[in-house]
Design a protein around this motif. Structure first.
Motif, PDB file in Angstrom:
ATOM      1  N   THR A 152      36.990  42.842  43.781  1.00  0.00           N
ATOM      2  CA  THR A 152      36.349  44.007  43.159  1.00  0.00           C
ATOM      3  C   THR A 152      34.972  44.274  43.760  1.00  0.00           C
ATOM      4  N   SER A 153      34.447  43.329  44.549  1.00  0.00           N
ATOM      5  CA  SER A 153      33.154  43.520  45.202  1.00  0.00           C
ATOM      6  C   SER A 153      33.099  42.627  46.437  1.00  0.00           C
ATOM      7  N   MET A 154      32.133  42.907  47.302  1.00  0.00           N
ATOM      8  CA  MET A 154      31.946  42.140  48.529  1.00  0.00           C
ATOM      9  C   MET A 154      30.567  41.486  48.524  1.00  0.00           C
ATOM     10  N   PRO A 155      30.439  40.300  49.120  1.00  0.00           N
ATOM     11  CA  PRO A 155      29.101  39.707  49.276  1.00  0.00           C
ATOM     12  C   PRO A 155      28.324  40.487  50.323  1.00  0.00           C
ATOM     13  N   ILE A 156      27.086  40.840  49.999  1.00  0.00           N
ATOM     14  CA  ILE A 156      26.276  41.612  50.935  1.00  0.00           C
ATOM     15  C   ILE A 156      24.897  40.980  51.078  1.00  0.00           C
ATOM     16  N   SER A 157      24.233  41.287  52.195  1.00  0.00           N
ATOM     17  CA  SER A 157      22.898  40.779  52.480  1.00  0.00           C
ATOM     18  C   SER A 157      21.853  41.686  51.841  1.00  0.00           C
ATOM     19  N   ALA A 158      20.572  41.322  52.027  1.00  0.00           N
ATOM     20  CA  ALA A 158      19.489  42.162  51.520  1.00  0.00           C
ATOM     21  C   ALA A 158      19.502  43.532  52.174  1.00  0.00           C
TER      22      ALA A 158
ATOM     23  N   GLY B  95      41.361  50.473  56.949  1.00  0.00           N
ATOM     24  CA  GLY B  95      40.533  51.464  56.274  1.00  0.00           C
ATOM     25  C   GLY B  95      41.157  52.836  56.157  1.00  0.00           C
ATOM     26  N   THR B  96      42.246  53.080  56.905  1.00  0.00           N
ATOM     27  CA  THR B  96      42.922  54.381  56.801  1.00  0.00           C
ATOM     28  C   THR B  96      44.032  54.382  55.754  1.00  0.00           C
TER      29      THR B  96
ATOM     30  N   GLN C  68      37.552  49.760  50.689  1.00  0.00           N
ATOM     31  CA  GLN C  68      36.686  49.002  51.592  1.00  0.00           C
ATOM     32  C   GLN C  68      37.415  47.734  52.010  1.00  0.00           C
ATOM     33  N   CYS C  69      37.135  47.270  53.237  1.00  0.00           N
ATOM     34  CA  CYS C  69      37.786  46.048  53.697  1.00  0.00           C
ATOM     35  C   CYS C  69      36.870  45.289  54.644  1.00  0.00           C
ATOM     36  N   ALA C  70      37.121  44.002  54.784  1.00  0.00           N
ATOM     37  CA  ALA C  70      36.386  43.145  55.719  1.00  0.00           C
ATOM     38  C   ALA C  70      37.372  42.153  56.315  1.00  0.00           C
ATOM     39  N   VAL C  71      37.383  42.057  57.639  1.00  0.00           N
ATOM     40  CA  VAL C  71      38.318  41.184  58.347  1.00  0.00           C
ATOM     41  C   VAL C  71      37.556  40.006  58.938  1.00  0.00           C
ATOM     42  N   PHE C  72      38.162  38.833  58.878  1.00  0.00           N
ATOM     43  CA  PHE C  72      37.512  37.606  59.361  1.00  0.00           C
ATOM     44  C   PHE C  72      38.592  36.598  59.727  1.00  0.00           C
ATOM     45  N   GLY C  73      38.200  35.542  60.385  1.00  0.00           N
ATOM     46  CA  GLY C  73      39.144  34.504  60.774  1.00  0.00           C
ATOM     47  C   GLY C  73      39.085  33.300  59.858  1.00  0.00           C
TER      48      GLY C  73
ATOM     49  N   ALA D  63      39.703  40.808  53.350  1.00  0.00           N
ATOM     50  CA  ALA D  63      39.373  41.034  51.938  1.00  0.00           C
ATOM     51  C   ALA D  63      39.366  42.537  51.708  1.00  0.00           C
ATOM     52  N   VAL D  64      39.945  42.977  50.609  1.00  0.00           N
ATOM     53  CA  VAL D  64      40.142  44.407  50.363  1.00  0.00           C
ATOM     54  C   VAL D  64      39.699  44.779  48.953  1.00  0.00           C
ATOM     55  N   ILE D  65      38.996  45.888  48.852  1.00  0.00           N
ATOM     56  CA  ILE D  65      38.731  46.528  47.563  1.00  0.00           C
ATOM     57  C   ILE D  65      39.593  47.784  47.511  1.00  0.00           C
ATOM     58  N   ALA D  66      40.456  47.877  46.514  1.00  0.00           N
ATOM     59  CA  ALA D  66      41.362  49.025  46.404  1.00  0.00           C
ATOM     60  C   ALA D  66      40.656  50.217  45.776  1.00  0.00           C
ATOM     61  N   ARG D  67      41.108  51.407  46.122  1.00  0.00           N
ATOM     62  CA  ARG D  67      40.571  52.617  45.498  1.00  0.00           C
ATOM     63  C   ARG D  67      40.915  52.632  44.012  1.00  0.00           C
ATOM     64  N   ALA D  68      40.036  53.192  43.232  1.00  0.00           N
ATOM     65  CA  ALA D  68      40.271  53.285  41.788  1.00  0.00           C
ATOM     66  C   ALA D  68      41.570  54.027  41.509  1.00  0.00           C
ATOM     67  N   GLY D  69      42.403  53.450  40.658  1.00  0.00           N
ATOM     68  CA  GLY D  69      43.662  54.077  40.283  1.00  0.00           C
ATOM     69  C   GLY D  69      44.802  53.826  41.240  1.00  0.00           C
ATOM     70  N   SER D  70      44.532  53.110  42.344  1.00  0.00           N
ATOM     71  CA  SER D  70      45.580  52.831  43.331  1.00  0.00           C
ATOM     72  C   SER D  70      46.199  51.467  43.089  1.00  0.00           C
ATOM     73  N   THR D  71      47.455  51.341  43.448  1.00  0.00           N
ATOM     74  CA  THR D  71      48.153  50.065  43.367  1.00  0.00           C
ATOM     75  C   THR D  71      48.780  49.765  44.723  1.00  0.00           C
ATOM     76  N   VAL D  72      48.492  48.608  45.262  1.00  0.00           N
ATOM     77  CA  VAL D  72      49.040  48.216  46.553  1.00  0.00           C
ATOM     78  C   VAL D  72      49.147  46.698  46.587  1.00  0.00           C
ATOM     79  N   THR D  73      50.116  46.177  47.323  1.00  0.00           N
ATOM     80  CA  THR D  73      50.332  44.736  47.397  1.00  0.00           C
ATOM     81  C   THR D  73      49.914  44.202  48.757  1.00  0.00           C
ATOM     82  N   GLU D  74      49.771  42.890  48.817  1.00  0.00           N
ATOM     83  CA  GLU D  74      49.449  42.236  50.083  1.00  0.00           C
ATOM     84  C   GLU D  74      50.531  42.530  51.121  1.00  0.00           C
ATOM     85  N   ALA D  75      51.780  42.429  50.719  1.00  0.00           N
ATOM     86  CA  ALA D  75      52.883  42.658  51.649  1.00  0.00           C
ATOM     87  C   ALA D  75      52.866  44.081  52.205  1.00  0.00           C
ATOM     88  N   GLU D  76      52.534  45.060  51.360  1.00  0.00           N
ATOM     89  CA  GLU D  76      52.498  46.450  51.816  1.00  0.00           C
ATOM     90  C   GLU D  76      51.405  46.672  52.857  1.00  0.00           C
TER      91      GLU D  76
END
Length: 533
Positions: free
Chosen positions: A509-515, A449-450, A456-461, A474-487
């Motif tokens: 581009t989005s995350m599953p969320i609860s009510a 997250g830094t 936004q990000c979510a970590v799971f096994g 799972a990662v949502i990138a900031r608008a206008g940013s470019t980053v790769t998995e390796a980076e």
């Protein structure tokens, strides 16, 4: 003349219904709730009107056989009527049973039957989804429809039919430790956990938040998270006790929420990070005047740096209050702390949840043998205090386990530093076991997250033949940013032990969320496990 038991009870009890009456006497003409539907239609109710309506519904329910201790369920999105019903029940000692409208009909059927609900209130827009099981709810004596729709099933009552009648407060002997709400933490388990929260629990939680944040009657509070969840209901009852005006939306729509912050000069709200982040991405976020924001509460997930940075640009006086609470503690602050910018974040760690809160909760961090862990070592958070629930409904086996030793065992894992800062590590059940080592998802999220490109990000096994479980994100990138998995993997590797570094990163581009707008990591795990297989 001797004082009766009822007179003595009315003299000194803690009751949510009484708190609304007092607010109505003090501020009768002040708007209590300003309500907006998803299509923008609005209406409002003053404190005096809200109290009168709750009293009328209370009298009508009593006349039709609802008595102290009866269960009355509500399946609905946010509305004024939902709170009118809740306060009517509080005034007569019946239990409000909120039902999650995101559940499948068989799950709703199970909860209604399990709770022994006598009356069931359902929003008109949700009736279609419930139709397959309505005839199976044989224990329900009366169905009532929320909403303006003129049509309703045969035998159903319209909510407005409960409004004509006496408007004085009913006088019922209700103890402070009597149950006010029965709220289910999970409606899909075969043995659901129903949290029994008392009137005294709510009062303790109100005082806890007020002492630690400093709410006043001059605040204007935005409520967009669903009332079927403890946090939303708790903050509504807090506001109505404090004579604070609530601006309520039918459901959380970020663009609408931003507009209302500007229109009503909102000072306070309480949302999970998912919604704060979602608002930053809206086109009107930087065009609306959001400078009134001053007291925003966040919980339920690691705080991303992008969230603090984004809001700092538009609300210079805003302080984010990071807190730790749960339904079982009436959403009271167990820990709480505030920051105005990311520079104030202790250790730059978004898992920070503040310091032990004043008054309503005492906490310890312990190992599996309930022995206190040293500074820097993760341990289960156990708590006690006046905000802790009365117990789980019809679940004595679990009550004996979680209340052992006179402390409530939360299942949350935390650690603290030498300055007393507390950091949320994970839920015990969400911990990843990779190569025989424990990995706390929140720790990995706090690093990801830094990264300047991560919104936004979510970590799971994920299942892995070599490691047992592999750390994934799972990662949502900031608008206008470019980053790769390796980076991103390399960024984590430089800051985390090898076994904690993600093996895979998936961009979304989005995350599953609860009510309740909490991230649903189980859905991410299932989606990617299936894809990789």
């Amino acid at each position: 003349m001797s004082i009766t038991a009822l007179e003595m009870n009315l003299l000194r009890r803690q009751n949510l219904g009484d708190s609304l009456r007092r607010s109505a006497l003090t501020a009768p003409n002040k708007p209590a709730i300003i309500y907006y539907t998803t299509d923008g239609a609005s209406r409002s109710v003053t404190y005096a009107e809200l109290n009168r309506r709750a009293n009328a519904v209370a009298h009508n329910l009593m006349q039709r056989g609802i008595t102290k201790g009866d269960k009355v369920a509500a399946l609905s999105r946010n509305s004024i009527e939902f709170l009118v019903l809740g306060y009517a029940l509080h005034k007569i000692g019946a239990w409000l049973v909120p039902i999650n409208f995101m559940l499948q009909p068989p799950d709703v059927q199970h909860l209604i039957t399990f709770s022994e609900t006598k009356w069931f209130f359902v929003e008109d827009a949700l009736l279609g989804n419930m139709s397959p099981v309505l005839d199976k709810l044989t224990g329900v004596q009366q169905f009532v429809q929320f909403g303006p729709s003129p049509s309703r099933p045969a035998g159903w009552m319209a909510f407005d039919e409960l409004l004509p009648g006496p408007t004085h407060d009913p006088e019922v002997l209700i103890e402070s430790d009597d149950v006010a709400t029965l709220l289910f933490t999970s409606g899909t388990e075969s043995a659901p956990k129903g949290v029994l929260s008392t009137h005294a629990n709510y009062y303790a939680a109100h005082l806890g938040w007020s002492m630690n944040i400093g709410y006043s009657k001059d605040d204007r509070f935005l409520v967009s998270i669903p009332l079927i969840h403890m946090a939303a209901y708790l903050f509504c009852t807090l506001c109505l006790t404090h004579q604070i005006t609530i601006v309520m939306t039918q459901s959380p729509q970020p663009v609408q929420m931003i507009e209302l912050i500007e229109r009503h000069r909102i000072t306070a709200t309480a949302l999970p990070p998912t919604l704060y982040v979602a608002m930053i991405a809206c086109p009107n976020f930087k065009t609306c005047d959001l400078s009134s924001a001053s007291k925003f509460v966040s919980w339920a997930s690691t705080i991303p740096k992008a969230m603090i940075d984004g809001w700092k640009q538009v609300a210079p006086h805003l302080r984010f209050y990071s807190g730790q609470g749960m339904s079982e503690t009436t959403a009271a602050p167990q820990t709480v702390g505030s920051i105005g910018s990311w520079d104030e974040m202790p250790n730059g760690d978004g898992r920070w949840v503040g310091w032990p809160a004043a008054y309503c909760i005492e906490l310890r961090l312990v190992d599996d043998e309930d022995k206190d862990v040293p500074i820097g070592t993760a341990g289960e958070q156990i708590v006690r205090g006046p905000a802790v629930m009365k117990g789980y409904y019809k679940n004595e086996e679990t009550n004996q386990r979680v209340f052992r030793g006179g402390w409530f065992h939360t299942g949350d894992v935390m650690f603290r530093d030498a300055e007393g800062n507390h950091f949320f590590a994970d839920r015990k059940k969400d911990m990843i076991k990779s190569g025989g080592e424990n990995v706390y998802c929140q720790e990995v999220e706090s690093v990801l997250g830094t990264h300047p490109a991560v919104m936004q990000c979510a970590v799971f096994g994920l299942p892995d033949e070599r490691w047992g479980e592999a750390v994934a994100a799972a990662v949502i990138a900031r608008a206008g940013s470019t980053v790769t998995e390796a980076e991103l993997i390399e960024y984590c590797r430089e800051r985390l032990a090898g076994f904690k570094t993600p093996k895979r990163i998936f961009f979304r581009t989005s995350m599953p969320i609860s009510a309740a707008n909490k991230l649903l990591k189980r859905e991410l795990k299932a989606e990617y496990a299936k894809a990789l297989a």
